[in-house]
Write an enzyme that holds these catalytic residues in place. Sequence first.
Site: not given
Length: 220
Positions: A9, A34, A36, A38, A68, A70, A139, A146-147, A173-175, A195-196
Amino acid sequence: MPAIRIAPSLLAADLANLAAESRKVLAAGADTLHVDIMDGHFVPNLSWGPPVVQSLRKNLPEVYLDCHLMVSNPAQWIEPLKNVASRYTFHVEATQEKTAEVIKAAREAGFEVGLALSPDTPVEAVTPYLDSVDMVLVMTVHPGFGGQSFMPECLPKVKAIRASHPSLSIQVDGGLGLSNVDAAAEAGANDIVAGSSVFRADDVKAMIDGLRAAVQKFNK
């Protein structure tokens, strides 16, 4: 089973050096990028829009750009991202009764189409559209930042979709990182957004290889 994809991401990248950061993760084995998008309305954060995606496409003409959205009005951004984004993923919460209409419009514009649902949205919200899309994004954090920490309570949605649609691509997606990717893969996810955990890894290739190995273990 659908193809395994590891999708770093870009929200977690060094934003002043997006092209270089993108090349770094692609060279380390990433399958897609990816992106994002927003709008500051559907989610409280504001990221980037079509001009940034267009610049990425210009610098990386062959890469798969997994966008993606949002945003509150997904239909608005179909035309600006046409011939730029590879996949157009929007949130079912944003379109509700117009979901089928937006899927059709995105398909006619030449995109692969993804449909996303947030942690508080039941899987039944996307069930009517599973035969009309290329991918469902479940999600595992609340969209917008993020994060955040991974939410394992979202994984029953992945299991339900995989049980009813064995060939459908399911993205989470997420964490996501090495500590929890096994749970996502075992539930049935084949497309991992990270991502991170990727961009801040000491060894980016080892991280991507580790994520892929976990998915391969459960998706044979």
